[in-house]
Design a protein around this motif. Structure first.
Motif, PDB file in Angstrom:
ATOM      1  N   GLU A 242       0.985  -1.224   0.012  1.00  0.00           N
ATOM      2  CA  GLU A 242       0.143  -0.120  -0.044  1.00  0.00           C
ATOM      3  C   GLU A 242       0.793   1.314  -0.031  1.00  0.00           C
ATOM      4  O   GLU A 242       0.629   2.250  -0.812  1.00  0.00           O
ATOM      5  CB  GLU A 242      -0.971  -0.023   1.198  1.00  0.00           C
ATOM      6  N   VAL A 243       1.925   1.175   0.920  1.00  0.00           N
ATOM      7  CA  VAL A 243       2.658   2.430   0.955  1.00  0.00           C
ATOM      8  C   VAL A 243       3.463   2.780  -0.185  1.00  0.00           C
ATOM      9  O   VAL A 243       3.603   3.906  -0.813  1.00  0.00           O
ATOM     10  CB  VAL A 243       3.617   2.556   2.114  1.00  0.00           C
ATOM     11  N   LEU A 244       4.002   1.603  -1.120  1.00  0.00           N
ATOM     12  CA  LEU A 244       4.592   1.687  -2.296  1.00  0.00           C
ATOM     13  C   LEU A 244       3.652   2.244  -3.209  1.00  0.00           C
ATOM     14  O   LEU A 244       4.112   3.160  -3.965  1.00  0.00           O
ATOM     15  CB  LEU A 244       5.039   0.272  -2.666  1.00  0.00           C
ATOM     16  N   GLU A 245       2.501   1.626  -3.268  1.00  0.00           N
ATOM     17  CA  GLU A 245       1.602   2.007  -4.344  1.00  0.00           C
ATOM     18  C   GLU A 245       1.146   3.493  -4.475  1.00  0.00           C
ATOM     19  O   GLU A 245       1.045   4.208  -5.467  1.00  0.00           O
ATOM     20  CB  GLU A 245       0.143   1.197  -4.411  1.00  0.00           C
ATOM     21  N   ARG A 246       0.720   4.136  -3.066  1.00  0.00           N
ATOM     22  CA  ARG A 246       0.467   5.440  -2.954  1.00  0.00           C
ATOM     23  C   ARG A 246       1.657   6.339  -3.236  1.00  0.00           C
ATOM     24  O   ARG A 246       1.018   7.475  -3.182  1.00  0.00           O
ATOM     25  CB  ARG A 246      -0.304   5.497  -1.664  1.00  0.00           C
ATOM     26  N   ASN A 247       2.679   5.909  -3.598  1.00  0.00           N
ATOM     27  CA  ASN A 247       3.810   6.900  -3.607  1.00  0.00           C
ATOM     28  C   ASN A 247       4.413   6.418  -5.310  1.00  0.00           C
ATOM     29  O   ASN A 247       5.531   7.020  -5.487  1.00  0.00           O
ATOM     30  CB  ASN A 247       4.977   6.768  -2.635  1.00  0.00           C
ATOM     31  N   ASN A 248       3.600   5.867  -6.008  1.00  0.00           N
ATOM     32  CA  ASN A 248       3.896   5.506  -7.190  1.00  0.00           C
ATOM     33  C   ASN A 248       5.309   4.766  -7.284  1.00  0.00           C
ATOM     34  O   ASN A 248       6.041   4.948  -8.294  1.00  0.00           O
ATOM     35  CB  ASN A 248       4.043   6.678  -8.179  1.00  0.00           C
ATOM     36  N   LEU A 249       5.622   3.765  -6.316  1.00  0.00           N
ATOM     37  CA  LEU A 249       6.705   2.998  -6.283  1.00  0.00           C
ATOM     38  C   LEU A 249       6.319   1.459  -6.520  1.00  0.00           C
ATOM     39  O   LEU A 249       5.403   1.413  -6.225  1.00  0.00           O
ATOM     40  CB  LEU A 249       7.536   3.352  -5.084  1.00  0.00           C
ATOM     41  N   THR A 250       7.290   0.762  -7.128  1.00  0.00           N
ATOM     42  CA  THR A 250       7.048  -0.650  -7.294  1.00  0.00           C
ATOM     43  C   THR A 250       8.479  -1.509  -6.499  1.00  0.00           C
ATOM     44  O   THR A 250       9.262  -0.601  -6.119  1.00  0.00           O
ATOM     45  CB  THR A 250       7.269  -1.131  -8.587  1.00  0.00           C
ATOM     46  N   ILE A 314      15.464   4.415  -2.387  1.00  0.00           N
ATOM     47  CA  ILE A 314      14.254   4.272  -1.653  1.00  0.00           C
ATOM     48  C   ILE A 314      14.547   3.038  -0.855  1.00  0.00           C
ATOM     49  O   ILE A 314      14.897   2.051  -1.250  1.00  0.00           O
ATOM     50  CB  ILE A 314      13.305   4.041  -2.810  1.00  0.00           C
ATOM     51  N   MET A 315      14.462   3.359   0.380  1.00  0.00           N
ATOM     52  CA  MET A 315      14.541   2.349   1.517  1.00  0.00           C
ATOM     53  C   MET A 315      12.882   2.384   1.850  1.00  0.00           C
ATOM     54  O   MET A 315      12.190   3.240   2.256  1.00  0.00           O
ATOM     55  CB  MET A 315      15.015   2.730   2.710  1.00  0.00           C
ATOM     56  N   VAL A 316      12.293   0.868   2.310  1.00  0.00           N
ATOM     57  CA  VAL A 316      11.289   0.630   3.031  1.00  0.00           C
ATOM     58  C   VAL A 316      11.619   0.340   4.558  1.00  0.00           C
ATOM     59  O   VAL A 316      12.505  -0.278   4.689  1.00  0.00           O
ATOM     60  CB  VAL A 316      10.435  -0.480   2.282  1.00  0.00           C
ATOM     61  N   PHE A 317      10.641   0.816   5.505  1.00  0.00           N
ATOM     62  CA  PHE A 317      10.689   0.560   6.713  1.00  0.00           C
ATOM     63  C   PHE A 317       9.363   0.086   7.357  1.00  0.00           C
ATOM     64  O   PHE A 317       8.337   0.493   6.696  1.00  0.00           O
ATOM     65  CB  PHE A 317      11.254   1.278   7.775  1.00  0.00           C
TER      66      PHE A 317
END
Ligand code: UT7
Length: 333
Positions: A242-250, A314-317
Motif C-alpha cells: 500500500e505504501v509503495l503504491e500510493r507513492n507510485n513506487l514498485t 528508496i528504503m522501506v521500513f
C-alpha cells in the motif's frame, strides 16, 4: 503523506547498541527444553544479546544508541528539540524512560516521552517524530526504540524465551527541503481485536499480580505464536504494498528494507510475496533475536553504516507487534 508540502524529515544520524553478553541457543538448552536445530530452523536465531541482571536498563542502552546517532549526525544533545522513545520495557512504570534519557544526554528541557507500540515502536516513533518535524517548530527529533526484553520474558516458557533480545536503535530526524532526502510517507495502524494474542496478563491496571499469576508466569509475555505469525506475514505484505503504491513506487524501486525482525521465516515470506529479493532485506535476527521496538532502527543504522546505501535510493521500513500495531514507510536516502 507528510504533514506539510515544503518540509521533509531527513535522517541525519543513526546509532545502535547491544549488550556485550552473547547468549547462544546451546546456553538456552540448559534452561528450557529446546535445541539449537529447532530455534534455527523455526526462527533463524543463532544468538541474542542480553543484559546481565542489574547491568543496565532501557535508558542506558538508549543513551548509548542516541550518543552514536548524535556523533553520526555531528550534533550534540543540546541541538535536539524532542525525544520520542518507543519501548514496552521502560526503566520504571512511572515516569517515562525518555525523561531519564533526556537527563543523561544533557538535552535540556525538551519534551521527552515514551510511546508504547511494542514491536511496532520503531515505526510509530518515527511516524510521530516525522509529524513534529514536518508540522513545524521541532527542527530535530531524536527517535529511539529501546527494549530490555529479558526483563519481561518468562524464562520458563520455551515458546517465547528463545525469541527475544535486548537492544536499542536511534535515529535523528531533521527538517529539510520537501524534495530532498527523508521520510516520504508512513502508514501506521492498529487492531485491538488482537489485544490478547500477545500480551502480559498481569501487573497492569486491569489485573494486579497475584501469587497464582506469578506462579503461572502471567506477569510475563505470553504469545499465540502461530496466529501472530500469519497475521504478521499478511499485514506486513499488504501495508508495504500500500505504501509503495500510493507513492507510485514498485518493488523494483526498493534498494533496502529495514523491517522488524521477529522471525526469519516471516521476513522470507513477506520478501517472497512482495517480490523483493532477500539481499535487499537488512537482517539482524540471526545475531540479536527479536529486539522489539529496537530491531528496525538497528537495521536502519546497519544499512547506513554498511556504505551500501546510495543517496537518492528508496528504503522501506516496516514493523508489526503486540496490539496488534503495525506500519510501513518509505524513505529517500
Ligand atoms: O515481534 C512481534 C511479533 N511476534 C512474532 O511475529 C512471532 C510470530 N511467531 C513465530 O515466530 C512462530 O510462531 C514461533 C517461532 C513463535 C513458533 O514457531 P511455529 O513454527 O509456529 O511453532 P509452533 O508454535 O507451532 O510449535 C511447534 C512445536 C510445538 O510442539 P508440538 O505441540 O507440535 O509438540 C511446540 O511446543 O514446537 C514446540 N516448541 C518448541 N520446541 C523446541 C515451541 N517452542 C519450542 C522451542 N524449542 N523453543
Amino acid at each position: 503523506m507528510s504533514a506539510t508540502q515544503n518540509i521533509r524529515a531527513k535522517v541525519v544520524g543513526t546509532g545502535h547498541y547491544v549488550p556485550e553478553r552473547v547468549v547462544t541457543n546451546a546456553d538456552l538448552e540448559k534452561i528450557v527444553d529446546t535445541n539449537d536445530e529447532w530455534i534455527q530452523t523455526r526462527t533463524g536465531i543463532k544468538t541474542r544479546r542480553l543484559v546481565q541482571e542489574g547491568e543496565m536498563a532501557t535508558s542506558d542502552m538508549a543513551e548509548m544508541a542516541a550518543r552514536r546517532a548524535l556523533e553520526d549526525a555531528g550534533l550534540t544533545a543540546e541541538d535536539l528539540d524532542m525525544i520520542v522513545l518507543g519501548t514496552v520495557t521502560p526503566d520504571h512504570h512511572v515516569p517515562a524512560a525518555a525523561c531519564r534519557l533526556q537527563k543523561r544526554l544533557g538535552a535540556g528541557k525538551i519534551p521527552a516521552f515514551d510511546l508504547s507500540a511494542a514491536c511496532a515502536g520503531s515505526i510509530f516513533a518515527l511516524s510521530v517524530g516525522e509529524r513534529f518535524v514536518t508540522g513545524g517548530g521541532y527542527k530535530r527529533v531524536l527517535v529511539v526504540g529501546g527494549e530490555t526484553m529479558s526483563s519481561i520474558v518468562n524464562w520458563k516458557d520455551r515458546n517465547t524465551c528463545v525469541l527475544f533480545g535486548d537492544a536499542a536503535g536511534a535515529a535523528i530526524l531533521e527538517a529539510g527541503p520537501a524534495d530532498g532526502p527523508g521520510i516520504m510517507d508512513v502508514i501506521i495502524r492498529s487492531d485491538g481485536d488482537m489485544y490478547d494474542v500477545l500480551y502480559i496478563p498481569q501487573g497492569g491496571s486491569a489485573q494486579p499480580i497475584t501469587p497464582e499469576g506469578l506462579a503461572a508466569g502471567e506477569d510475563r509475555v505470553i504469545m499465540k505464536g502461530g496466529e501472530t505469525f500469519k497475521y504478521a506475514v499478511r499485514t506486513l505484505t499488504k501495508t508495504i504494498k500500500e505504501v509503495l503504491e500510493r507513492n507510485n513506487l514498485t518493488a523494483d524501486d526498493v534498494s533496502h528494507v529495514v523491517a522488524h525482525q521477529a522471525n526469519m521465516r516471516i521476513i522470507e515470506a513477506v520478501a517472497q510475496r512482495l517480490k523483493v529479493p532477500m539481499e535487499k532485506w537488512v537482517t539482524n535476527i540471526q545475531d540479536y533475536g527479536n529486539t522489539s521496538s529496537a530491531s528496525a532502527l538497528v537495521a536502519l543504522d546497519s544499512a547506513r553504516r554498511s556504505g551500501n546505501v546510495k543517496p537518492g535510493e528508496i528504503m522501506v521500513f516496516a514493523a508489526i507487534g503486540a496490539g496488534f500495531s503495525w506500519g510501513a514507510g518509505v524513505l529517500r536516502a
